[in-house]
Structures are given as C-alpha cells and as structure tokens.
Design a protein around this motif. Structure first.
Motif, PDB file in Angstrom:
ATOM      1  N   ALA A   4       0.819  -1.036  -0.018  1.00 31.34           N
ATOM      2  CA  ALA A   4      -0.084  -0.028   0.061  1.00 31.34           C
ATOM      3  C   ALA A   4       0.897   1.378   0.097  1.00 31.34           C
ATOM      4  CB  ALA A   4      -1.002   0.161   1.273  1.00 31.34           C
ATOM      5  N   PRO A   5       0.623   2.334  -0.626  1.00 33.98           N
ATOM      6  CA  PRO A   5       1.141   3.625  -0.611  1.00 33.98           C
ATOM      7  C   PRO A   5       1.317   4.196   0.805  1.00 33.98           C
ATOM      8  CG  PRO A   5      -0.907   4.135  -1.692  1.00 33.98           C
ATOM      9  CD  PRO A   5      -0.857   2.352  -1.314  1.00 33.98           C
ATOM     10  N   ALA A   6       2.551   4.510   1.169  1.00 34.57           N
ATOM     11  CA  ALA A   6       2.873   4.890   2.453  1.00 34.57           C
ATOM     12  C   ALA A   6       2.321   6.607   2.559  1.00 34.57           C
ATOM     13  CB  ALA A   6       4.304   5.015   2.851  1.00 34.57           C
ATOM     14  N   LEU A   7       1.425   6.717   3.687  1.00 32.28           N
ATOM     15  CA  LEU A   7       0.958   8.048   3.741  1.00 32.28           C
ATOM     16  C   LEU A   7       1.546   8.471   5.192  1.00 32.28           C
ATOM     17  CD1 LEU A   7      -2.718   7.893   2.548  1.00 32.28           C
ATOM     18  CD2 LEU A   7      -0.619   8.857   1.469  1.00 32.28           C
ATOM     19  N   ALA A   8       1.862   9.670   5.410  1.00 36.25           N
ATOM     20  CA  ALA A   8       2.249  10.097   6.870  1.00 36.25           C
ATOM     21  C   ALA A   8       1.018  10.284   7.688  1.00 36.25           C
ATOM     22  CB  ALA A   8       3.114  11.431   6.528  1.00 36.25           C
ATOM     23  N   CYS A   9       1.219  10.166   8.851  1.00 34.43           N
ATOM     24  CA  CYS A   9       0.154  10.686   9.981  1.00 34.43           C
ATOM     25  C   CYS A   9      -0.278  11.959   9.520  1.00 34.43           C
ATOM     26  CB  CYS A   9       0.695  10.465  11.265  1.00 34.43           C
ATOM     27  SG  CYS A   9       0.941   8.714  11.798  1.00 34.43           S
ATOM     28  N   VAL A  10      -1.498  12.513   9.316  1.00 34.11           N
ATOM     29  CA  VAL A  10      -1.861  13.534   8.916  1.00 34.11           C
ATOM     30  C   VAL A  10      -2.956  13.884   9.933  1.00 34.11           C
ATOM     31  CG1 VAL A  10      -2.649  15.114   7.376  1.00 34.11           C
ATOM     32  CG2 VAL A  10      -1.132  13.426   6.587  1.00 34.11           C
ATOM     33  N   HIS A  11      -3.048  15.171  10.481  1.00 40.78           N
ATOM     34  CA  HIS A  11      -4.334  15.391  11.454  1.00 40.78           C
ATOM     35  C   HIS A  11      -5.336  15.496  10.476  1.00 40.78           C
ATOM     36  CE1 HIS A  11      -6.227  16.853  14.948  1.00 40.78           C
ATOM     37  NE2 HIS A  11      -6.653  17.826  14.363  1.00 40.78           N
ATOM     38  N   ASN A  45      -2.300   1.928   6.029  1.00 44.51           N
ATOM     39  CA  ASN A  45      -0.984   1.438   5.459  1.00 44.51           C
ATOM     40  C   ASN A  45      -0.502   0.293   6.054  1.00 44.51           C
ATOM     41  OD1 ASN A  45      -1.673   3.861   4.160  1.00 44.51           O
ATOM     42  ND2 ASN A  45      -0.202   5.152   5.495  1.00 44.51           N
ATOM     43  N   GLY A  46      -0.325   0.164   7.422  1.00 39.15           N
ATOM     44  CA  GLY A  46       0.198  -0.932   8.131  1.00 39.15           C
ATOM     45  C   GLY A  46      -0.436  -2.162   8.270  1.00 39.15           C
ATOM     46  N   PHE A  47      -1.781  -2.284   7.776  1.00 35.35           N
ATOM     47  CA  PHE A  47      -2.659  -3.184   7.937  1.00 35.35           C
ATOM     48  C   PHE A  47      -2.647  -3.936   9.359  1.00 35.35           C
ATOM     49  CE2 PHE A  47      -1.025  -3.200   3.965  1.00 35.35           C
ATOM     50  CZ  PHE A  47      -2.126  -3.081   2.910  1.00 35.35           C
ATOM     51  N   TYR A  48      -2.562  -3.036  10.397  1.00 38.51           N
ATOM     52  CA  TYR A  48      -2.807  -3.201  11.708  1.00 38.51           C
ATOM     53  C   TYR A  48      -4.055  -3.128  12.061  1.00 38.51           C
ATOM     54  CZ  TYR A  48       2.095  -3.178  11.719  1.00 38.51           C
ATOM     55  OH  TYR A  48       3.481  -3.608  11.440  1.00 38.51           O
ATOM     56  N   THR A  49      -5.253  -4.355  11.810  1.00 40.31           N
ATOM     57  CA  THR A  49      -6.730  -4.198  11.994  1.00 40.31           C
ATOM     58  C   THR A  49      -7.021  -4.819  13.229  1.00 40.31           C
ATOM     59  OG1 THR A  49      -6.896  -5.959  10.685  1.00 40.31           O
ATOM     60  CG2 THR A  49      -6.869  -4.201   9.361  1.00 40.31           C
ATOM     61  N   SER A  50      -6.375  -5.185  14.147  1.00 37.97           N
ATOM     62  CA  SER A  50      -6.698  -5.534  15.309  1.00 37.97           C
ATOM     63  C   SER A  50      -5.538  -5.376  16.373  1.00 37.97           C
ATOM     64  CB  SER A  50      -6.838  -7.343  15.447  1.00 37.97           C
ATOM     65  OG  SER A  50      -5.667  -7.741  15.114  1.00 37.97           O
ATOM     66  N   LEU A  62       6.203   0.247  12.154  1.00 47.74           N
ATOM     67  CA  LEU A  62       5.130   1.187  12.093  1.00 47.74           C
ATOM     68  C   LEU A  62       5.751   2.389  11.496  1.00 47.74           C
ATOM     69  CD1 LEU A  62       4.293   1.091  15.981  1.00 47.74           C
ATOM     70  CD2 LEU A  62       2.709   0.713  14.286  1.00 47.74           C
ATOM     71  N   VAL A  63       7.000   2.781  11.665  1.00 46.10           N
ATOM     72  CA  VAL A  63       7.492   4.083  10.881  1.00 46.10           C
ATOM     73  C   VAL A  63       7.321   3.597   9.351  1.00 46.10           C
ATOM     74  CG1 VAL A  63       9.692   5.246  10.379  1.00 46.10           C
ATOM     75  CG2 VAL A  63       9.387   4.643  12.888  1.00 46.10           C
ATOM     76  N   ASP A  64       7.532   2.693   8.768  1.00 45.64           N
ATOM     77  CA  ASP A  64       7.538   2.331   7.388  1.00 45.64           C
ATOM     78  C   ASP A  64       6.145   2.574   6.951  1.00 45.64           C
ATOM     79  OD1 ASP A  64       9.996   1.697   7.300  1.00 45.64           O
ATOM     80  OD2 ASP A  64       9.844  -0.526   7.322  1.00 45.64           O
ATOM     81  N   SER A  65       5.021   2.484   7.881  1.00 45.57           N
ATOM     82  CA  SER A  65       3.831   2.529   7.415  1.00 45.57           C
ATOM     83  C   SER A  65       3.260   4.107   7.626  1.00 45.57           C
ATOM     84  CB  SER A  65       2.660   1.643   8.290  1.00 45.57           C
ATOM     85  OG  SER A  65       2.628   2.091   9.471  1.00 45.57           O
ATOM     86  N   GLY A  66       4.064   4.878   7.941  1.00 47.14           N
ATOM     87  CA  GLY A  66       3.945   6.233   7.719  1.00 47.14           C
ATOM     88  C   GLY A  66       3.532   6.947   9.286  1.00 47.14           C
ATOM     89  N   VAL A  67       3.749   6.202  10.236  1.00 45.30           N
ATOM     90  CA  VAL A  67       3.665   6.688  11.771  1.00 45.30           C
ATOM     91  C   VAL A  67       5.088   7.498  12.003  1.00 45.30           C
ATOM     92  CG1 VAL A  67       3.524   6.213  14.016  1.00 45.30           C
ATOM     93  CG2 VAL A  67       2.224   4.959  12.316  1.00 45.30           C
ATOM     94  N   ARG A  68       4.831   8.616  12.388  1.00 43.15           N
ATOM     95  CA  ARG A  68       6.341   9.550  12.840  1.00 43.15           C
ATOM     96  C   ARG A  68       6.879   8.782  13.989  1.00 43.15           C
ATOM     97  NH1 ARG A  68       2.950  15.457  13.070  1.00 43.15           N
ATOM     98  NH2 ARG A  68       2.917  15.631  10.839  1.00 43.15           N
TER      99      ARG A  68
END
Length: 137
Positions: A4-11, A45-50, A62-68
């Motif tokens: 999935a395309p990585a998107l940064a954490c955006v408010h 992005n990270g597919f952490y659905t649980s 987590l960082v690779d999925s776009g989390v700061r």
C-alpha cells in the motif's frame, strides 16, 4: 507482494466513525493516546486491523507504514506499559511455523495460518517464493 502507498500521519478534523471490532479497538487505543491522526497510517498503510496485530508491530514497521517516529515510540511504550505487548506467537513447536504465524499476525492475516500450513508454506522463506496465483488460486 502488494504494498500500500505510505501516507504520513496527518491530522484529520473530526472523530473516526465506528468501524469493525478490531479496527474500532485500534482506533480507540490511538484516540486514548491522542494519536487519532495516525489511524490511516496504522490501519490502512500498516494493515494493523486488530490489537493482536498491533501488539506484534515493531518500531520499524510502524515508521515504514507512515507513523512518525515519536508516535511509534509512544504506541509501543503504551502497549508495553499496559502489558499488551506480546512475544511472537508460536502456532506449533516448529520455529519456522512460529515465524510464519508472527508474520501473518503482523499484517492482520492470522486467519490464513491453517491454509498456508496445509499448502506446505511452513517458513517465511517458502512463503516469499510463492507467486500470487499460488497463494490465491
């Protein structure tokens, strides 16, 4: 393998809507930490659905999925402090089977473990060599 395309954490303004149980739990956890802006990065992005999948996440994932980086440290610290962080789950006594189980849990696909075992994918190495047609066919 699909990425999935990585998107940064955006408010994002507003609150997340009620979703499926696992995603709702992850959303509630992030909201409790004041990190509702990370739902997109963590869930989509990270597919952490649980929460089970999130407990298996590493800082790098987590960082690779776009989390700061600071947000990732906070999440992992809270999971650890709350006693929610777990060691990789071993489905069988075979270490490779545990490796596959940990990988599947990290991407929210732990329900696929039995099918993959039955098809002979007993290691992440074997799984990485499989084609998409072999996996879904």
């Amino acid at each position: 393998i699909f990425q999935a395309p990585a998107l940064a954490c955006v408010h994002r303004e507003g609150r997340a809507t009620e979703q499926m149980d696992g995603v709702g739990e992850v959303t509630a956890f992030l909201t409790k930490l004041g990190l509702e802006q990370c739902v997109q990065a963590v869930v989509h992005n990270g597919f952490y659905t649980s929460m089970e999948a999130l407990r298996g996440a590493t800082y790098e994932e987590l960082v690779d999925s776009g989390v700061r980086p600071g947000h990732a440290k906070l999440m992992l610290s809270e999971l650890s402090n709350a006693g929610l962080s777990t060691a990789p789950l071993s489905v069988s006594s075979d270490p490779a089977g545990g490796e596959v189980a940990a990988f599947l849990r990290s991407v929210g696909l732990e329900a696929c473990q039995g099918s993959l075992d039955g098809a002979g994918y007993s290691s992440v190495d074997a799984l990485s060599r499989a084609t998409l047609n072999e996996l879904v066919g």
